[in-house]
Design a protein around this motif. Structure first.
Motif, short mmCIF file in Angstrom:
data_model
loop_
_atom_site.label_atom_id
_atom_site.label_comp_id
_atom_site.label_asym_id
_atom_site.label_seq_id
_atom_site.Cartn_x
_atom_site.Cartn_y
_atom_site.Cartn_z
N TRP A 99 -52.89 -21.45 5.89
CA TRP A 99 -52.58 -20.19 5.23
C TRP A 99 -51.52 -20.47 4.18
N ARG A 100 -51.72 -19.94 2.98
CA ARG A 100 -50.72 -20.10 1.92
C ARG A 100 -50.33 -18.70 1.44
N PHE A 101 -49.08 -18.35 1.69
CA PHE A 101 -48.55 -17.04 1.31
C PHE A 101 -47.85 -17.21 -0.03
N ARG A 102 -48.42 -16.57 -1.07
CA ARG A 102 -47.95 -16.76 -2.45
C ARG A 102 -46.86 -15.76 -2.82
N ASN A 103 -46.01 -16.21 -3.74
CA ASN A 103 -44.88 -15.43 -4.23
C ASN A 103 -44.06 -14.90 -3.04
N ALA A 104 -43.72 -15.81 -2.15
CA ALA A 104 -42.98 -15.47 -0.93
C ALA A 104 -41.50 -15.28 -1.25
N ARG A 105 -40.91 -14.29 -0.59
CA ARG A 105 -39.49 -14.01 -0.78
C ARG A 105 -38.92 -13.43 0.51
N PRO A 106 -37.68 -13.77 0.84
CA PRO A 106 -37.06 -13.25 2.06
C PRO A 106 -36.93 -11.74 2.01
N ALA A 107 -37.26 -11.09 3.12
CA ALA A 107 -37.11 -9.63 3.22
C ALA A 107 -35.94 -9.28 4.15
N SER A 108 -35.81 -10.01 5.25
CA SER A 108 -34.70 -9.78 6.17
C SER A 108 -34.50 -11.00 7.07
N LEU A 109 -33.29 -11.14 7.55
CA LEU A 109 -32.92 -12.24 8.45
C LEU A 109 -32.34 -11.63 9.72
N HIS A 110 -32.76 -12.16 10.87
CA HIS A 110 -32.33 -11.60 12.15
C HIS A 110 -31.98 -12.74 13.10
N TYR A 111 -30.93 -12.55 13.89
CA TYR A 111 -30.55 -13.50 14.93
C TYR A 111 -30.64 -12.81 16.27
N SER A 112 -31.02 -13.56 17.30
CA SER A 112 -31.08 -13.01 18.65
C SER A 112 -29.67 -12.71 19.13
N PRO A 113 -29.54 -11.85 20.15
CA PRO A 113 -28.21 -11.52 20.65
C PRO A 113 -27.49 -12.74 21.22
N LEU A 114 -26.19 -12.72 21.09
CA LEU A 114 -25.35 -13.71 21.74
C LEU A 114 -24.93 -13.11 23.08
N ASP A 115 -25.16 -13.84 24.15
CA ASP A 115 -24.93 -13.29 25.49
C ASP A 115 -24.26 -14.35 26.35
N ALA A 116 -23.00 -14.14 26.68
CA ALA A 116 -22.25 -15.11 27.48
C ALA A 116 -22.79 -15.25 28.89
N MET A 117 -23.62 -14.31 29.34
CA MET A 117 -24.17 -14.34 30.69
C MET A 117 -25.53 -15.04 30.76
N ALA A 118 -26.07 -15.42 29.62
CA ALA A 118 -27.39 -16.05 29.59
C ALA A 118 -27.27 -17.46 29.03
N ASN A 119 -28.21 -18.28 29.39
CA ASN A 119 -28.26 -19.65 28.89
C ASN A 119 -29.52 -19.77 28.02
N LEU A 121 -31.29 -20.16 23.87
CA LEU A 121 -31.12 -20.57 22.49
C LEU A 121 -30.89 -19.36 21.59
N VAL A 122 -30.13 -19.54 20.54
CA VAL A 122 -30.00 -18.51 19.51
C VAL A 122 -31.20 -18.66 18.59
N MET A 123 -31.97 -17.59 18.46
CA MET A 123 -33.17 -17.64 17.63
C MET A 123 -32.89 -16.99 16.28
N GLU A 124 -33.43 -17.61 15.25
CA GLU A 124 -33.29 -17.16 13.86
C GLU A 124 -34.68 -16.72 13.40
N SER A 125 -34.79 -15.52 12.87
CA SER A 125 -36.08 -15.01 12.40
C SER A 125 -35.95 -14.55 10.95
N LEU A 126 -36.82 -15.04 10.10
CA LEU A 126 -36.84 -14.63 8.70
C LEU A 126 -38.15 -13.91 8.44
N ALA A 127 -38.05 -12.64 8.03
CA ALA A 127 -39.23 -11.89 7.60
C ALA A 127 -39.44 -12.19 6.13
N VAL A 128 -40.66 -12.54 5.77
CA VAL A 128 -40.99 -12.97 4.41
C VAL A 128 -42.03 -12.03 3.81
#
Length: 136
Positions: A99-119, A121-128
Motif C-alpha cells: 500500500w502506498r499512501f500519497r501526499n502523507a502528512r501527520p494529523a495527530s500524535l498520541h502516547y499511551s498512558p504512563l502508569d507506575a502500577m503497570a509494566n 511499553l510506552v506506545m507512540e501512535s501517529l495518525a497520518v
C-alpha cells in the motif's frame, strides 16, 4: 509480487517506510498499522471524510514520527512524502501486497498512558492523513 500463491498470509510480517520526494525511504519499525476504510466515493464533487492511517510502535529514542509531527505543527513538514506499507511472505523476502499512501502528512500524535502500577511499553501512535492510496 507473486500472484500465484493463494495461501493466507499472517499480518505480523510487514515493513513501514516513510518515503521523501526524492525516493529515499526511512524504515519506521512499527508494531501495528491500522488501515482506514478505503471507501469508493461516487460523487467526485463532494470531498470524502478524511480517513487516516495509524502507525503504532513502542516509543524509542529515534524520534522519526515525533520529528515529522513537530515539523508539521510548525508548518515546516516536508512536502510530497508517502507512507509505504509492505506485507511480506513468511520468508520475510517476498512482497505479498503493498500500500502506498500519497501526499502523507501527520494529523495527530498520541502516547499511551504512563502508569507506575503497570509494566508496559510506552506506545507512540501517529495518525497520518493522505490524499490517495495505491495498492499493488
Amino acid at each position: 509480487m507473486s500472484s500465484h500463491d493463494a495461501r493466507p498470509v499472517m499480518g505480523c510480517n510487514f515493513r513501514v517506510e516513510i518515503v521523501d520526494g526524492n525516493g529515499h525511504a526511512t524504515e519506521v519499525g512499527c508494531s501495528e498499522v491500522v488501515f482506514p476504510a478505503l471507501a469508493v466515493h461516487a460523487d467526485a464533487q463532494s470531498p470524502p471524510a478524511e480517513e487516516q492511517l495509524v502507525l503504532r510502535r513502542a516509543a524509542n529514542g529515534d524520534g522519526v514520527l515525533h520529528d515529522w509531527w513537530a515539523k508539521a505543527c510548525k508548518g515546516r513538514a516536508p512536502q510530497r512524502r508517502s507512507v509505504r506499507v509492505t506485507l511480506l511472505a513468511p520468508d520475510h523476502e517476498r512482497t505479498v501486497k503493498r500500500w502506498r499512501f500519497r501526499n502523507a502528512r501527520p494529523a495527530s500524535l498520541h502516547y499511551s498512558p504512563l502508569d507506575a502500577m503497570a509494566n508496559a511499553l510506552v506506545m507512540e501512535s501517529l495518525a497520518v492523513a493522505f490524499d490517495s492510496v495505491e495498492i499493488e
